[in-house]
Each structure stands twice: as C-alpha cells, then as structure tokens.
Design a protein around this motif. Structure first.
Motif, short mmCIF file in Angstrom:
data_model
loop_
_atom_site.label_atom_id
_atom_site.label_comp_id
_atom_site.label_asym_id
_atom_site.label_seq_id
_atom_site.Cartn_x
_atom_site.Cartn_y
_atom_site.Cartn_z
N MET A 1 -3.29 -9.46 5.34
CA MET A 1 -4.58 -8.86 5.02
C MET A 1 -5.08 -8.05 6.22
O MET A 1 -5.09 -8.53 7.34
N ALA A 2 -5.46 -6.79 6.00
CA ALA A 2 -5.86 -5.92 7.09
C ALA A 2 -7.18 -6.37 7.72
O ALA A 2 -8.04 -6.95 7.05
N ASN A 3 -7.30 -6.11 9.04
CA ASN A 3 -8.55 -6.38 9.73
C ASN A 3 -9.65 -5.55 9.09
O ASN A 3 -9.45 -4.37 8.78
N PHE A 4 -10.82 -6.15 8.88
CA PHE A 4 -11.86 -5.44 8.13
C PHE A 4 -12.38 -4.22 8.89
O PHE A 4 -12.79 -3.24 8.27
N GLU B 1 -17.90 -9.71 2.08
CA GLU B 1 -17.98 -8.32 2.52
C GLU B 1 -16.87 -7.45 1.91
O GLU B 1 -17.10 -6.28 1.57
N ARG B 2 -15.69 -8.01 1.74
CA ARG B 2 -14.60 -7.23 1.17
C ARG B 2 -14.88 -6.87 -0.29
O ARG B 2 -14.70 -5.72 -0.70
N GLY C 1 -17.15 6.21 -7.07
CA GLY C 1 -16.09 7.09 -7.56
C GLY C 1 -14.81 7.04 -6.74
O GLY C 1 -13.87 7.78 -7.03
N GLN C 2 -14.75 6.17 -5.74
CA GLN C 2 -13.56 6.07 -4.88
C GLN C 2 -12.64 4.95 -5.39
O GLN C 2 -12.32 4.00 -4.69
N ILE C 3 -12.22 5.08 -6.64
CA ILE C 3 -11.48 4.00 -7.30
C ILE C 3 -10.09 3.82 -6.69
O ILE C 3 -9.66 2.71 -6.40
N ARG C 4 -9.37 4.92 -6.48
CA ARG C 4 -8.03 4.83 -5.92
C ARG C 4 -8.05 4.26 -4.50
O ARG C 4 -7.19 3.45 -4.13
N PHE D 1 -7.92 -2.79 -1.44
CA PHE D 1 -8.10 -4.15 -1.96
C PHE D 1 -7.29 -4.33 -3.24
O PHE D 1 -7.84 -4.46 -4.33
N PRO D 2 -5.96 -4.35 -3.12
CA PRO D 2 -5.12 -4.48 -4.32
C PRO D 2 -5.27 -5.86 -4.95
O PRO D 2 -5.43 -6.86 -4.25
N SER D 3 -5.24 -5.88 -6.27
CA SER D 3 -5.29 -7.15 -6.98
C SER D 3 -3.90 -7.76 -6.95
O SER D 3 -2.91 -7.08 -7.16
#
Length: 200
Positions: free
Chosen positions: A1-4, A69-70, A81-84, A90-92
């Motif tokens: 998991m990437a650093n926030f 926060e994530r 509108g920044q869906i991609r 944050f991939p499921s």
C-alpha cells in the motif's frame, strides 16, 4: 500500500487544470475562496507548479482520521470526475478477477459442471461453524466424484473413435485438460477445508 503522502503528490500532479482543482477542492469541503488561493499559489512563478494543489490536499488531510482518509479522498476524486485516477490509486481487491470468473463459467457450461464460488477469505473461514465446513467438504467431494465420472466418459468416447480426426483429438485434449484443471482446483479446496476442519 502506497504512502499516503505519495498519494497526495500523485493527485496534485495529475489534477492540474484550474477547473479540475476547483471541482476537487469543492468535494473536499473547501470554499471557492480557499480554492482560488491554492490555485494562485500554483501560478506564483513563471512556471506553473502544483504546490498549491498539494497544500490544499495536505490541509484537507489535517482534518481527517487516519482510518478513513483514503476512502474519503477516493470518494472526493470520483465525485470530482477523477474516476480513473481514483481507481488507479485505490484499486478494489477481489479474490477472483472478472476474467477468472468468466473462464470458470465457460468451463462449467462446457462440461455441465457446477463450479463452486471463489474461496472465502481465510479469516472468515476460520470463524465458520465446524458443521458448515464439514458440509462444504462433503459437497466438494461429491462434486469431485461427479467430475471423475465425466472424465471416464470422455475416455470411453475417445476409445470408440477408430480413427479420430485432428479436430476430435484437439477437442478431446482440451476437455481433458479442463477437467484435470478443475479436479486440481477442487482438490486444493478440499485440502484447505480439511485443514480448517482440523483446526476447529
């Protein structure tokens, strides 16, 4: 998991148009005046930067709980509108991909075999009642026997063909390969359930 913090930097770099920054800022709860101040920071020098956008994200983070926060940023990105970008950051996570599910369905229809659903997570399986585990184990064993019988039928049909064509051979080999793959999958599931049963 990437650093926030790295996530915030990525967002600041990707959301660069003033209108996009405005939409994101609004979804994060900032007033139009606040957003304009952050945008102005991006234009302080001759070269446009994303310093103001990053500061906006950092200021927003100060008012968020670590645990949420994530998800909060993901929701704001999608509403803006920044869906991609949200899906990329944050991939499921799924135990079985859509492609894998489709492959399983194709094999099930080809052999008229009921394929079990994706394996449940180990933590959830450990919490299950032992009787449920035994029942699932019995069901998988019964399914395994059914597939073995179908495998024998395929062998018998091959034997009946005195001069099988290359098409017959190709189809038969493909069917046998799919059956063996399914057998291995169910055997693995049976072994997993057996281990859980012994633990309980």
């Amino acid at each position: 998991m990437a650093n926030f913090e790295d996530v915030l930097i990525k967002v600041a770099r990707e959301v660069f148009q003033n209108s996009e920054i405005g939409s994101l800022g609004r979804e994060l709860g900032f007033t139009p005046t606040d957003v304009q101040r952050y945008i102005a920071t991006n234009h302080k020098t001759h070269n446009i930067t994303w310093d103001g956008t990053l500061q906006m994200l950092r200021d927003w983070r100060k008012g968020q709980e670590i645990a949420t926060e994530r998800e909060g940023l993901k929701t704001a990105l999608k509403k803006a509108g920044q869906i991609r970008l949200a899906d990329e950051l944050f991939p499921s996570s799924y135990s079985v991909s859509q492609t894998e599910m489709q492959d399983r369905d194709v094999k099930a229809k080809r052999h008229n075999v009921e394929i079990p659903p994706p394996s449940i997570k180990e933590d959830d399986q450990e919490k299950r009642d032992p009787n449920d585990i035994r029942k699932q184990l019995d069901e998988k064993r019964a399914m395994l026997e059914g597939i073995k019988q179908r495998s024998k039928i395929v062998e018998w049909k091959l034997t009946d063909l005195s001069k099988p064509s290359s098409k017959h051979l190709h189809t038969s080999n493909m069917i046998k390969g799919d059956i063996q793959e399914t057998l291995a999958d169910i055997n693995g599931n049976c072994n997993d359930i057996e281990r859980k049963k012994k633990r309980n």
